[in-house]
Design an enzyme around this catalytic site. Structure first.
Site, PDB file in Angstrom:
ATOM      1  N   ASP A 216      15.128  -9.830  -9.724  1.00 17.62           N
ATOM      2  CA  ASP A 216      13.775 -10.684  -8.984  1.00 17.62           C
ATOM      3  C   ASP A 216      12.838  -9.655  -8.707  1.00 17.62           C
ATOM      4  OD1 ASP A 216      12.933 -13.152  -8.274  1.00 17.62           O
ATOM      5  OD2 ASP A 216      12.757 -12.185  -6.410  1.00 17.62           O
ATOM      6  N   GLU A 308      12.942 -13.271 -14.832  1.00 17.49           N
ATOM      7  CA  GLU A 308      12.255 -14.302 -14.662  1.00 17.49           C
ATOM      8  C   GLU A 308      10.920 -14.428 -15.571  1.00 17.49           C
ATOM      9  OE1 GLU A 308      11.497 -17.218 -10.696  1.00 17.49           O
ATOM     10  OE2 GLU A 308      11.477 -15.099 -10.601  1.00 17.49           O
ATOM     11  N   CYS A 361      20.371 -22.935  -4.707  1.00 17.65           N
ATOM     12  CA  CYS A 361      21.285 -22.305  -3.738  1.00 17.65           C
ATOM     13  C   CYS A 361      22.314 -21.715  -4.772  1.00 17.65           C
ATOM     14  CB  CYS A 361      22.187 -23.132  -3.017  1.00 17.65           C
ATOM     15  SG  CYS A 361      23.395 -22.297  -2.094  1.00 17.65           S
ATOM     16  N   CYS A 364      26.168 -23.030  -4.028  1.00 26.44           N
ATOM     17  CA  CYS A 364      26.569 -24.350  -4.254  1.00 26.44           C
ATOM     18  C   CYS A 364      25.904 -24.944  -5.426  1.00 26.44           C
ATOM     19  CB  CYS A 364      26.818 -25.436  -2.968  1.00 26.44           C
ATOM     20  SG  CYS A 364      25.049 -25.803  -2.488  1.00 26.44           S
ATOM     21  N   CYS A 380      20.500 -22.843   3.058  1.00 23.75           N
ATOM     22  CA  CYS A 380      20.940 -23.898   2.268  1.00 23.75           C
ATOM     23  C   CYS A 380      21.405 -24.988   3.171  1.00 23.75           C
ATOM     24  CB  CYS A 380      22.136 -23.782   1.323  1.00 23.75           C
ATOM     25  SG  CYS A 380      22.529 -25.034   0.286  1.00 23.75           S
ATOM     26  N   CYS A 383      25.331 -26.104   1.625  1.00 28.15           N
ATOM     27  CA  CYS A 383      26.474 -25.716   2.270  1.00 28.15           C
ATOM     28  C   CYS A 383      26.393 -24.488   3.341  1.00 28.15           C
ATOM     29  CB  CYS A 383      27.243 -24.883   0.948  1.00 28.15           C
ATOM     30  SG  CYS A 383      26.115 -23.487   0.167  1.00 28.15           S
ATOM     31  N   ASP A 390      14.831 -13.412  -2.171  1.00 26.39           N
ATOM     32  CA  ASP A 390      14.920 -12.702  -3.450  1.00 26.39           C
ATOM     33  C   ASP A 390      16.298 -12.344  -3.818  1.00 26.39           C
ATOM     34  OD1 ASP A 390      12.222 -12.478  -3.168  1.00 26.39           O
ATOM     35  OD2 ASP A 390      12.006 -10.499  -2.243  1.00 26.39           O
TER      36      ASP A 390
END
Ligand SMILES: [Zn+2]
Length: 451
Positions: A216, A308, A361, A364, A380, A383, A390
């Site tokens: 990232d 990405e 996330c 999860c 999150c 969870c 990042d």
């Protein structure tokens, strides 16, 4: 494995050599501008005749746009246009005509919708002030000398390199590289020669062929890896950036050129500008060096690298982020990874532009609808995972590689992606991840993660 590769070396030119190179670059510009003016004149003439209702068969004949056609026309006219033509290598004029032939072709293809990427405009005249001097040699005596400190070019003769040409010389001596062309160009106040070569590279395998890393590209860091590693920005980059800004202020206090009043720049302004050019070059060099070291390491180590597909052009329009993003060189990172993974026997996976790598996330799989850029930590609500933003994104990207394998789509997003999303406009903005049309090669649908 046969690849095309460029080797670039800084040159130390003597004043007379520099004058010779500049003369050649000027010759390229003259040929380019002359041919462009001719093409334009004929186009305008034909358009005018058409507007008077002249039949297509009776129009002024069109002129050829191909390089051979341009060259033929130039050779017929050079005696009148440039009586000094014999002073420069014919390769100089060829440089300008070749650039024009390509530009015209790109423009025509772009208009006909045959070219991916953003629309290409009609070629413009090259200005003496603003054009970067450059000349390319494709024939004649082009070689790197055995002493590894000099290169030989037609007409320009023996030029001293600032650095050793060892990397290329060794390949040439071993018969693993063939020089196809050489370009001399000024960049950031310094001269360079770059050789385009056909190189035979040994087949390699990454150190860990079955491992995957998500990358990232960060704002505060050069990159964040899914392994948890934070790759810092190159050292001295901030210092160099500060110096650049200080020099910009210095320049603005001095008397620069003004075309409306005919004001000539002062010597002090010129001096400041030279310093500024060097500072810019230094920032660019630091950045390039950092990116190269990172991408080489990633490509050598991991079998699969996931990045990405960022809409860099769109983000650059955001002025607040612009400097940061330009700094990190997102597009450059991806470009380097694409060829370096290939050289090392690995592969690059590019996530779909709409894949919510930051909002998902990594624990999860829950997807947030909103995540402000200012939130540097991912928390999150499902969870309870708390992770650096990042790093969370990098982990999601790494997990994506496994899905590409099962989905069986190609590894790299097609070049046409830019155009499709723009034409899609409002539709694309609303499009949900994973619903991209089937023709969008190589993008990985994030199906099954949000379940
Ligand atoms: Zn979670």
């Amino acid at each position: 494995m046969k690849t095309m590769q460029a080797y670039r070396f800084a040159l130390d030119l003597t004043p007379s050599q520099e004058r010779a190179v500049l003369a050649h670059a000027g010759a390229a510009r003259v040929a380019h501008n002359w041919a462009l003016a001719r093409v334009k004149a004929v186009m305008d003439q034909r358009a005018a005749e058409r507007s008077y209702g002249v039949a297509d068969a009776d129009l002024t004949p069109a002129v050829g746009w191909s390089l051979p056609a341009l060259r033929k026309a130039w050779n017929a006219a050079k005696g009148d246009v440039a009586p000094w033509w014999a002073e420069c290598s014919k390769e100089a004029f060829n440089t300008g005509l070749d650039a024009l032939a390509r530009a015209l072709k790109n423009w025509a293809d772009s208009r006909a919708g045959k070219r991916a990427g953003r629309p290409v405009g009609f070629p413009r005249f090259k200005s003496r002030r603003r054009t970067r001097p450059s000349v390319r040699f494709t024939t004649g005596a082009i070689r790197v000398e055995a002493d590894r400190k000099h290169v030989m070019l037609p007409r320009l003769g023996r030029l001293k390199t600032h650095e050793s040409t060892r990397k290329l010389t060794r390949r040439v001596d071993a018969g693993a590289a063939r020089i196809l062309s050489a370009t001399v160009r000024r960049d950031g106040g310094r001269w360079y020669v770059s050789f385009t070569c056909e190189v035979q590279r040994a087949d390699r395998v990454p150190t860990h062929p079955f491992s995957t890393v998500g990358v990232d590209v960060g704002v505060t860091h050069l990159a964040v890896l899914s392994t948890g590693e934070l790759v810092p920005n190159p050292r001295h980059l901030d210092t160099a950036g500060r110096r650049m800004r200080r020099l910009a202020r210095r320049m603005s206090r001095r008397v620069g050129p003004d075309r409306r009043t005919g004001q000539r720049p002062s010597n002090r302004w010129e001096r400041a500008r030279r310093q500024m050019t060097r500072a810019h070059a230094r920032v660019a060099n630091l950045r390039r060096d950092g990116l190269h070291k990172l991408t080489t390491r990633l490509a050598r180590q991991y079998g699969t690298v996931v990045v990405e597909d960022l809409n860099v052009a769109g983000m650059l329009r955001n002025r607040r982020l612009a400097r940061r993003i330009a700094d990190a060189g997102f597009a450059e990172l991806r470009r380097q990874l694409a060829y370096k993974t290939e050289w090392n026997g690995g592969r690059l996976v590019v996530a779909d532009r709409w894949y919510p790598s930051s909002k998902t996330c990594s624990g999860c799989g829950a997807v947030k609808t909103k995540l402000a850029l200012s939130e540097r930590t991912y928390t999150c609500t499902t969870c309870g995972l708390v992770l650096d933003r990042d790093l969370n994104a990098a982990r999601n990207l790494a997990a994506l590689a496994a899905e590409v394998d099962t989905a069986g789509s190609g590894p790299v997003a097609g070049r046409g992606a830019n155009r499709k999303t723009r034409h899609g406009g409002p539709v694309a903005a609303k499009r949900q991840p994973g619903t991209a049309p089937a023709g969008k090669a190589g993008t990985a649908p994030p199906q099954g993660r949000a379940a």
